[in-house]
Design a protein around this motif. Structure first.
Motif, PDB file in Angstrom:
ATOM      1  N   VAL A   8      -0.443   9.955   1.318  1.00  0.00           N
ATOM      2  CA  VAL A   8      -1.385  10.917   0.715  1.00  0.00           C
ATOM      3  C   VAL A   8      -1.995  11.763   1.828  1.00  0.00           C
ATOM      4  O   VAL A   8      -2.423  11.224   2.862  1.00  0.00           O
ATOM      5  N   GLU A   9      -2.024  13.075   1.612  1.00  0.00           N
ATOM      6  CA  GLU A   9      -2.670  13.966   2.573  1.00  0.00           C
ATOM      7  C   GLU A   9      -3.431  15.050   1.818  1.00  0.00           C
ATOM      8  O   GLU A   9      -2.896  15.632   0.871  1.00  0.00           O
ATOM      9  N   THR A  10      -4.670  15.266   2.201  1.00  0.00           N
ATOM     10  CA  THR A  10      -5.439  16.370   1.620  1.00  0.00           C
ATOM     11  C   THR A  10      -5.560  17.485   2.649  1.00  0.00           C
ATOM     12  O   THR A  10      -5.706  17.217   3.848  1.00  0.00           O
ATOM     13  N   LYS A  11      -5.476  18.724   2.165  1.00  0.00           N
ATOM     14  CA  LYS A  11      -5.587  19.884   3.043  1.00  0.00           C
ATOM     15  C   LYS A  11      -6.641  20.840   2.495  1.00  0.00           C
ATOM     16  O   LYS A  11      -6.503  21.365   1.388  1.00  0.00           O
ATOM     17  N   GLU A  12      -7.736  20.967   3.261  1.00  0.00           N
ATOM     18  CA  GLU A  12      -8.830  21.888   2.915  1.00  0.00           C
ATOM     19  C   GLU A  12      -9.331  21.658   1.488  1.00  0.00           C
ATOM     20  O   GLU A  12      -9.629  22.595   0.755  1.00  0.00           O
ATOM     21  N   LEU A  13      -9.439  20.402   1.095  1.00  0.00           N
ATOM     22  CA  LEU A  13      -9.808  20.057  -0.280  1.00  0.00           C
ATOM     23  C   LEU A  13     -11.299  20.315  -0.519  1.00  0.00           C
ATOM     24  O   LEU A  13     -12.158  19.835   0.226  1.00  0.00           O
ATOM     25  N   CYS A  14     -11.594  21.082  -1.574  1.00  0.00           N
ATOM     26  CA  CYS A  14     -12.979  21.411  -1.935  1.00  0.00           C
ATOM     27  C   CYS A  14     -13.223  21.070  -3.397  1.00  0.00           C
ATOM     28  O   CYS A  14     -12.330  21.194  -4.240  1.00  0.00           O
ATOM     29  N   LYS A  15     -14.454  20.641  -3.683  1.00  0.00           N
ATOM     30  CA  LYS A  15     -14.884  20.429  -5.060  1.00  0.00           C
ATOM     31  C   LYS A  15     -16.347  20.799  -5.174  1.00  0.00           C
ATOM     32  O   LYS A  15     -17.198  20.277  -4.442  1.00  0.00           O
ATOM     33  N   ASN A  16     -16.627  21.726  -6.110  1.00  0.00           N
ATOM     34  CA  ASN A  16     -18.004  22.149  -6.358  1.00  0.00           C
ATOM     35  C   ASN A  16     -18.404  21.774  -7.779  1.00  0.00           C
ATOM     36  O   ASN A  16     -17.604  21.907  -8.713  1.00  0.00           O
ATOM     37  N   PHE A  17     -19.627  21.316  -7.933  1.00  0.00           N
ATOM     38  CA  PHE A  17     -20.227  21.112  -9.251  1.00  0.00           C
ATOM     39  C   PHE A  17     -21.398  22.087  -9.342  1.00  0.00           C
ATOM     40  O   PHE A  17     -22.509  21.777  -8.913  1.00  0.00           O
ATOM     41  N   GLY A  18     -21.112  23.286  -9.870  1.00  0.00           N
ATOM     42  CA  GLY A  18     -22.142  24.325  -9.847  1.00  0.00           C
ATOM     43  C   GLY A  18     -22.484  24.637  -8.404  1.00  0.00           C
ATOM     44  O   GLY A  18     -21.599  24.859  -7.561  1.00  0.00           O
ATOM     45  N   PRO A  19     -23.777  24.625  -8.050  1.00  0.00           N
ATOM     46  CA  PRO A  19     -24.170  24.923  -6.665  1.00  0.00           C
ATOM     47  C   PRO A  19     -23.965  23.741  -5.718  1.00  0.00           C
ATOM     48  O   PRO A  19     -24.087  23.895  -4.502  1.00  0.00           O
ATOM     49  N   THR A  20     -23.655  22.555  -6.261  1.00  0.00           N
ATOM     50  CA  THR A  20     -23.506  21.363  -5.428  1.00  0.00           C
ATOM     51  C   THR A  20     -22.102  21.294  -4.844  1.00  0.00           C
ATOM     52  O   THR A  20     -21.106  21.354  -5.581  1.00  0.00           O
ATOM     53  N   ILE A  21     -22.008  21.152  -3.528  1.00  0.00           N
ATOM     54  CA  ILE A  21     -20.718  21.020  -2.847  1.00  0.00           C
ATOM     55  C   ILE A  21     -20.433  19.533  -2.654  1.00  0.00           C
ATOM     56  O   ILE A  21     -21.083  18.861  -1.849  1.00  0.00           O
ATOM     57  N   ALA A  22     -19.471  19.019  -3.417  1.00  0.00           N
ATOM     58  CA  ALA A  22     -19.136  17.597  -3.336  1.00  0.00           C
ATOM     59  C   ALA A  22     -18.103  17.317  -2.259  1.00  0.00           C
ATOM     60  O   ALA A  22     -18.131  16.263  -1.615  1.00  0.00           O
ATOM     61  N   LEU A  23     -17.160  18.251  -2.054  1.00  0.00           N
ATOM     62  CA  LEU A  23     -16.163  18.151  -0.990  1.00  0.00           C
ATOM     63  C   LEU A  23     -16.074  19.488  -0.291  1.00  0.00           C
ATOM     64  O   LEU A  23     -15.972  20.532  -0.942  1.00  0.00           O
ATOM     65  N   ASN A  24     -16.085  19.452   1.031  1.00  0.00           N
ATOM     66  CA  ASN A  24     -16.131  20.693   1.812  1.00  0.00           C
ATOM     67  C   ASN A  24     -14.948  20.751   2.784  1.00  0.00           C
ATOM     68  O   ASN A  24     -15.020  20.251   3.899  1.00  0.00           O
ATOM     69  N   HIS A  25     -13.819  21.316   2.320  1.00  0.00           N
ATOM     70  CA  HIS A  25     -12.631  21.513   3.160  1.00  0.00           C
ATOM     71  C   HIS A  25     -12.221  20.210   3.858  1.00  0.00           C
ATOM     72  O   HIS A  25     -12.105  20.146   5.083  1.00  0.00           O
ATOM     73  N   VAL A  26     -11.993  19.195   3.055  1.00  0.00           N
ATOM     74  CA  VAL A  26     -11.677  17.863   3.598  1.00  0.00           C
ATOM     75  C   VAL A  26     -10.190  17.744   3.902  1.00  0.00           C
ATOM     76  O   VAL A  26      -9.336  18.006   3.049  1.00  0.00           O
ATOM     77  N   ASN A  27      -9.881  17.317   5.119  1.00  0.00           N
ATOM     78  CA  ASN A  27      -8.509  17.010   5.547  1.00  0.00           C
ATOM     79  C   ASN A  27      -8.449  15.543   5.953  1.00  0.00           C
ATOM     80  O   ASN A  27      -9.138  15.134   6.896  1.00  0.00           O
ATOM     81  N   LEU A  28      -7.676  14.772   5.232  1.00  0.00           N
ATOM     82  CA  LEU A  28      -7.519  13.374   5.633  1.00  0.00           C
ATOM     83  C   LEU A  28      -6.117  12.891   5.304  1.00  0.00           C
ATOM     84  O   LEU A  28      -5.405  13.491   4.485  1.00  0.00           O
ATOM     85  N   LYS A  29      -5.734  11.791   5.932  1.00  0.00           N
ATOM     86  CA  LYS A  29      -4.419  11.203   5.735  1.00  0.00           C
ATOM     87  C   LYS A  29      -4.554   9.727   5.383  1.00  0.00           C
ATOM     88  O   LYS A  29      -5.378   9.019   5.964  1.00  0.00           O
ATOM     89  N   ILE A  30      -3.721   9.292   4.421  1.00  0.00           N
ATOM     90  CA  ILE A  30      -3.694   7.903   3.988  1.00  0.00           C
ATOM     91  C   ILE A  30      -2.254   7.401   4.154  1.00  0.00           C
ATOM     92  O   ILE A  30      -1.300   8.092   3.774  1.00  0.00           O
ATOM     93  N   TYR A  31      -2.116   6.184   4.703  1.00  0.00           N
ATOM     94  CA  TYR A  31      -0.789   5.668   5.036  1.00  0.00           C
ATOM     95  C   TYR A  31      -0.417   4.435   4.225  1.00  0.00           C
ATOM     96  O   TYR A  31      -1.289   3.653   3.814  1.00  0.00           O
ATOM     97  N   LYS A  32       0.886   4.257   4.035  1.00  0.00           N
ATOM     98  CA  LYS A  32       1.422   3.057   3.386  1.00  0.00           C
ATOM     99  C   LYS A  32       1.225   1.844   4.296  1.00  0.00           C
ATOM    100  O   LYS A  32       1.099   1.976   5.510  1.00  0.00           O
ATOM    101  N   GLY A  33       1.226   0.662   3.691  1.00  0.00           N
ATOM    102  CA  GLY A  33       1.116  -0.563   4.469  1.00  0.00           C
ATOM    103  C   GLY A  33      -0.260  -0.796   5.036  1.00  0.00           C
ATOM    104  O   GLY A  33      -0.422  -1.568   5.987  1.00  0.00           O
ATOM    105  N   GLN A  34      -1.267  -0.135   4.448  1.00  0.00           N
ATOM    106  CA  GLN A  34      -2.641  -0.276   4.930  1.00  0.00           C
ATOM    107  C   GLN A  34      -3.624  -0.365   3.769  1.00  0.00           C
ATOM    108  O   GLN A  34      -3.375   0.175   2.685  1.00  0.00           O
ATOM    109  N   ILE A  35      -4.728  -1.035   4.029  1.00  0.00           N
ATOM    110  CA  ILE A  35      -5.904  -0.945   3.167  1.00  0.00           C
ATOM    111  C   ILE A  35      -6.860  -0.005   3.895  1.00  0.00           C
ATOM    112  O   ILE A  35      -7.367  -0.335   4.973  1.00  0.00           O
TER     113      ILE A  35
END
Length: 502
Positions: A8-35
């Motif tokens: 799983v990889e997110t690129k510049e992920l944003c989520k707004n709820f009206g004026p509330t910024i819940a996610l602000n350009h989030v980039n992260l990586k998730i790998y197999k074989g890990q918790i």
């Protein structure tokens, strides 16, 4: 990290709820074989990012890649079909139907026989799903409403695992589980890791994450802050990443003075609850004490809180408020006498999700904010704002619906509802469930302050460290009866208490 294991990889992920910024350009990586653990304060974006991945809601902008392909799903059923399963923090079941129907919700056609659905075939398959996760004692044919909150969560786990997910998202679920339930889910998470699958684990319990996880990602205010491998885990560094500052050393109470008042405030005698989980139980509650109540699942501790508040039918015995001489028979009566109650099951018993923060907090304090025969908007607003500010509730405004808050912020609303009322007796059932470390510390300080004012606190918790750290006196229940009593002491340990529990 081996990029071949990237799932799983997110690129510049944003989520707004009206004026509330819940996610602000989030980039992260998730790998197999890990918790992989996700940690951050309430409102940091942990549940938001995983809910987008699972298909609960869309992103405002940005992209998610799953197994190298652009990932867009509009429902959790679509997400499940792609191999992503999520156990949500709050209620993830449909009431009024059977456990089997919940496990195969939306997939009933698997059991179609002619023009009808074979209930027996569905029950058999659901029972197998429950057996596979280690819950053969739960009968798939019974109504889900007959289960307690812990077992309902295990049903949700069985439903997700029945789809054989490649990515399992566990959102704060362990806070609602008994120790048995936690061991079940830990075992499943480790099994998935060993099978080179992926687990994303959200928790506010830093010790739990450091013990279970291989990697940890820290979010703060919707921003990606850091990713740490297991070799880099350091509690102080992670806390600093979470809150953006050094955390103080003080967490639980520092004192060990616990001389109990001679004044008995509550008398509980020979109580047998309607649920059958309390059997001829008796105890006294002293004025001004923090009384801890603990035990394993089904020991009766949660029912005891409801009994004291007048929210559980009694088959035998009584709860007597000695200053008034009244026996408690209803929640309305106990509230009038200065009781408050923070329920463990906040969505079902403590909040009106479709109502605003303002209405939820003000609902318990109408007698305080009314002016003569009227409740003025200004008085109500000032009262609610004071609670929102003191508990740092993250919201767009006090008129925001509670259902759109994070789990931790919902819990703060429940806490504020009763703390602001200045209750003389406050019953707290798992009060810090789903609350981040910064707010936990503030809540513990608030409890200490209330004790210093002569208030009486009854703290029911499944966290022994919390009970040992805060209680003047600790009662351990087993099979609905008193199994042990401990006074506050620096020598008191988990192992001493566990011997009474088992």
């Amino acid at each position: 990290m081996n990029e071949e294991l990237l799932i799983v990889e997110t690129k510049e992920l944003c989520k707004n709820f009206g004026p509330t910024i819940a996610l602000n350009h989030v980039n992260l990586k998730i790998y197999k074989g890990q918790i992989t653990g996700l940690i951050g304060e309430n409102g940091s974006g942990k549940s938001t990012i995983t809910s987008i991945l699972a298909g609960m809601q869309p992103a405002t902008s940005g992209e998610i890649y799953y197994k190298g392909n652009l990932h867009k799903v509009s429902t959790m059923i679509e997400g499940s079909e792609k191999g992503i399963g999520m156990i949500v923090q709050e209620q993830g079941y449909v009431p009024g139907i059977s456990i089997a129907q919940n496990i195969f919700l939306g997939k009933e056609d698997r059991f179609r026989r002619g023009i009808g659905i074979s209930r027996s075939a569905m029950n058999k398959a659901a029972q197998k799903a429950l057996d596979n996760i280690g819950c053969p004692d739960i009968d798939a044919a019974q109504l889900i409403d007959s289960l307690n909150i812990q077992d309902r969560k295990l049903v949700e786990l069985a439903r997700v695992m029945a789809t054989d997910p490649e990515v399992l998202i566990v959102d704060e679920t362990t806070t609602a589980l008994s120790q048995r339930g936690r061991e079940i889910i830990y075992g499943i998470m480790k099994k998935m890791r060993d099978e080179n699958k992926c687990v994303i684990f959200i928790s506010h319990d830093l010790d739990e994450l450091m013990e279970i996880c291989d990697r940890m990602v820290v979010l703060r205010d919707g921003n990606y802050i850091a990713a740490l491998d297991r070799s880099e885990f350091d509690a102080n560094i992670i806390k600093k990443h979470m809150v953006g500052r050094e955390m103080g050393e003080k967490y639980y109470r520092a004192d060990y003075e616990c001389k109990l008042s001679d004044e008995i405030l509550l008398e509980v005698r020979d109580v047998t609850s309607g649920s059958g989980l309390l059997m001829n139980f008796s105890m006294d509650v002293h004025k001004g004490e923090i009384l801890g109540i603990g035990g394993l699942s089904h020991c009766g501790m949660h029912e005891l809180g409801k009994v004291i508040f007048g929210d559980e039918k009694l088959l035998t015995g009584y709860v007597k408020h000695l200053p008034s001489g009244q026996c408690i028979e209803s929640a309305a009566q106990s509230t009038a006498l200065g009781f408050g109650y923070v329920s463990k099951d906040r969505d079902k018993e403590a909040l009106v999700l479709a109502a605003s923060i303002r209405d939820n907090i003000a609902s318990a304090a109408l007698d305080i904010i009314n002016k003569g025969i009227l409740i003025t908007p200004a008085a109500e607003k000032a009262y609610v704002n004071a609670q929102v500010e003191s508990l740092s509730i993250k919201c767009a405004s006090i008129d925001q619906n509670v259902q759109f808050l994070s789990g931790g912020n919902k819990q703060k609303v429940v806490f504020g509802k009763w703390v602001g009322k200045n209750c003389d007796i406050l019953i707290l059932d798992c009060p810090t469930r789903g609350v981040d470390i910064g707010v936990k510390a503030a809540m513990y300080q608030l409890i200490e302050d209330m004790k210093a004012e002569g208030k009486t606190i009854i703290m029911i918790s499944e966290e022994l460290t919390e009970l040992i750290g805060m209680a003047d006196r600790l009662l351990i229940l087993k099979d609905g009866s008193l199994a042990g009593e401990f006074m506050r002491s620096p020598e008191l340990s988990d192992s001493q208490i566990i011997d009474c529990m088992i």
